[in-house]
Design an enzyme around this catalytic site. Structure first.
Site, PDB file in Angstrom:
ATOM      1  N   GLY A 208       0.884  -1.186  -0.023  1.00  0.00           N
ATOM      2  CA  GLY A 208       0.092   0.130  -0.102  1.00  0.00           C
ATOM      3  C   GLY A 208       0.983   1.332   0.075  1.00  0.00           C
ATOM      4  O   GLY A 208       1.882   1.214  -0.156  1.00  0.00           O
ATOM      5  N   ASN A 209       0.163   2.458   0.347  1.00  0.00           N
ATOM      6  CA  ASN A 209       0.920   3.721   0.603  1.00  0.00           C
ATOM      7  C   ASN A 209       0.260   4.421   1.551  1.00  0.00           C
ATOM      8  O   ASN A 209      -0.465   4.192   2.068  1.00  0.00           O
ATOM      9  CB  ASN A 209       1.087   4.243  -0.882  1.00  0.00           C
ATOM     10  CG  ASN A 209      -0.366   4.559  -1.400  1.00  0.00           C
ATOM     11  OD1 ASN A 209      -1.193   5.350  -0.684  1.00  0.00           O
ATOM     12  ND2 ASN A 209      -0.839   4.223  -2.537  1.00  0.00           N
ATOM     13  N   HIS A 210       1.091   5.468   1.729  1.00  0.00           N
ATOM     14  CA  HIS A 210       0.598   6.465   2.791  1.00  0.00           C
ATOM     15  C   HIS A 210      -0.706   7.384   2.633  1.00  0.00           C
ATOM     16  O   HIS A 210      -1.079   7.989   3.506  1.00  0.00           O
ATOM     17  CB  HIS A 210       1.762   7.367   3.374  1.00  0.00           C
ATOM     18  CG  HIS A 210       2.838   6.500   3.981  1.00  0.00           C
ATOM     19  ND1 HIS A 210       2.989   5.738   5.070  1.00  0.00           N
ATOM     20  CD2 HIS A 210       4.025   6.259   3.375  1.00  0.00           C
ATOM     21  CE1 HIS A 210       4.034   4.987   5.213  1.00  0.00           C
ATOM     22  NE2 HIS A 210       4.861   5.358   4.330  1.00  0.00           N
ATOM     23  N   ALA A 276      -4.208   7.424  -4.776  1.00  0.00           N
ATOM     24  CA  ALA A 276      -3.147   7.026  -4.942  1.00  0.00           C
ATOM     25  C   ALA A 276      -3.033   5.543  -5.412  1.00  0.00           C
ATOM     26  O   ALA A 276      -2.851   4.470  -4.559  1.00  0.00           O
ATOM     27  CB  ALA A 276      -2.067   7.301  -3.685  1.00  0.00           C
TER      28      ALA A 276
END
Length: 400
Positions: A208-210, A276
């Protein structure tokens, strides 16, 4: 903007209730039909006779008319109104609104209202700053209600600070601006994406990402405030929309987001892609949790479908497509390349090199670049203010 509007003005028990007389007069002068509903305590601060004379309608205080027993139908009042304004809104009334405590006619009307609701707080400084009041205000805004912020000045207690009821002229101007804003995108279907995507490795792990989703949710709320019919497609996030009209579709993976976008996009006038989305996803997903071993673990990845490029390739004449570029180097060059390759109408560039911008922040600093390569750079702002700038640019394109 207020001409012909049916407005319910709720007046609560505050020393600031004296301002409601001028507020009624200004609303009537602007061409609105005004029905005043007072709380029982409000009549101690200003008489119903004054407000009924100015509004040219009997003021309602109780659930029924004492002399005849006739019911003041709160349901019909809620359906009649184009907007409900509570000014002054006391700490007591805010608490009741936030928690659904329905012990007077005004709260019954509020709970029945189908129209936009505005509240203008008025109270002493310490009451305004109390955590309970702040929590109630936040809760009301999460319901989609709009606050007309109190002013700063001398208060009835003798203290100086925030808590003064906004002046009647300011309230009328605020309402007119809100109505004008709501007309900017009325009738247009707009799709927004937000948050990260999670690409499963096994049943308990993911790539995943932030991304927090704050920017996308702020954009969706702002678009809804401009009158648009908004569908928000969001990856996993803790964010909650403040606009009840926003239609939320929850997804997890890039593939799920692609499917949702393809379903909604064909009927949308515009799309703002702020999510994102993961660029890579595991080639295979383990059916059982991968156990830790002493040896290193290698995960084979494949690229995900480029959703923005896919939509750009399907864009119909008159459709508007907006993308985001979060960059760490060669920011403008990379953003312009993305703008052109993906057939965007404008791109929103932000850099992780700018303090206060990027994931999980409450602020952002952006540059908008359109297809003619005209650039507009904005200062660091709250994400709500940034959302307004982006949506205003979109409205200008849609309305020519």
């Amino acid at each position: 903007m207020l001409e012909g509007k049916n407005i319910i003005l709720g007046v609560c028990g505050s020393i600031a209730a004296y301002k409601s007389a001028l507020l009624v007069r200004l609303l009537v002068k602007a061409g609105a039909q005004v029905q005043v509903v007072m709380t029982p305590d409000a009549v101690s601060f200003i008489t119903p006779l004054t407000l009924s004379t100015l509004s040219k309608k009997p003021v309602l205080v109780n659930y029924y008319k004492t002399e005849t027993g006739e019911w003041n139908n709160h349901v019909e009042l809620g359906l009649w109104a184009d907007m409900l304004i509570i000014a002054p809104a006391t700490a007591n009334t805010l608490a009741k609104m936030a928690n659904g405590l329905c012990d007077n006619l005004l709260i019954a009307v509020y709970l029945s209202a189908k129209c936009p609701v505005y509240f203008a707080p008025a109270m002493d400084l310490d009451m305004w700053l109390h955590p309970a009041t702040r929590q109630n205000v936040d809760k009301l805004q999460s319901f989609g209600n709009t606050m007309i912020a109190p002013g700063i000045g001398e208060l009835a207690s003798g203290l100086y600070g925030e808590g003064r009821l906004a002046e009647p002229e300011e309230i009328v101007s605020f309402l007119s601006s809100e109505l004008k804003k709501k007309s900017l995108l009325a009738g247009h279907k707009i799709m927004v994406t937000a948050g990260p995507t999670y690409e499963a490795i096994d049943p308990v792990r993911f790539i995943g990402n932030h991304s927090s989703g704050k920017m996308g949710f702020a954009i969706a709320d702002e678009l809804a405030g401009m009158g648009a019919d908004v569908t928000l497609i969001s990856g996993p996030t803790a964010q909650v929309s403040k606009q009840q009209s926003v239609k939320l579709i929850n997804v997890t993976s890039a593939a799920e987001m692609l499917d949702a976008c393809l379903t909604i996009y064909k009927d949308a006038k515009a799309c703002i892609m702020s999510a994102a989305v993961a660029d890579y996803t595991p080639t295979e997903v383990a059916s059982q949790k991968i156990k830790k071993k002493d040896a290193s673990l290698n995960i084979s990845l494949k690229t995900t479908t480029d959703i923005l490029k896919t939509l750009g390739g399907q864009k119909a004449p008159g459709q508007i497509l907006v993308g985001f570029a979060l960059e760490t180097n060669d920011e403008e060059t990379n953003a312009i390349t993305k703008l052109q390759k993906k057939n965007l109408d404008f791109i929103v560039l932000n850099s992780l090199n700018d303090a206060g911008a990027g994931f999980k922040q409450d602020t952002n600093k952006i540059t908008i670049i359109d297809r003619n390569l005209q650039k507009t750079t904005f200062a660091l702002k709250s994400k709500e203010a940034v959302a307004h700038d982006i949506c205003l640019k979109l409205a200008q394109l849609i309305n020519g």
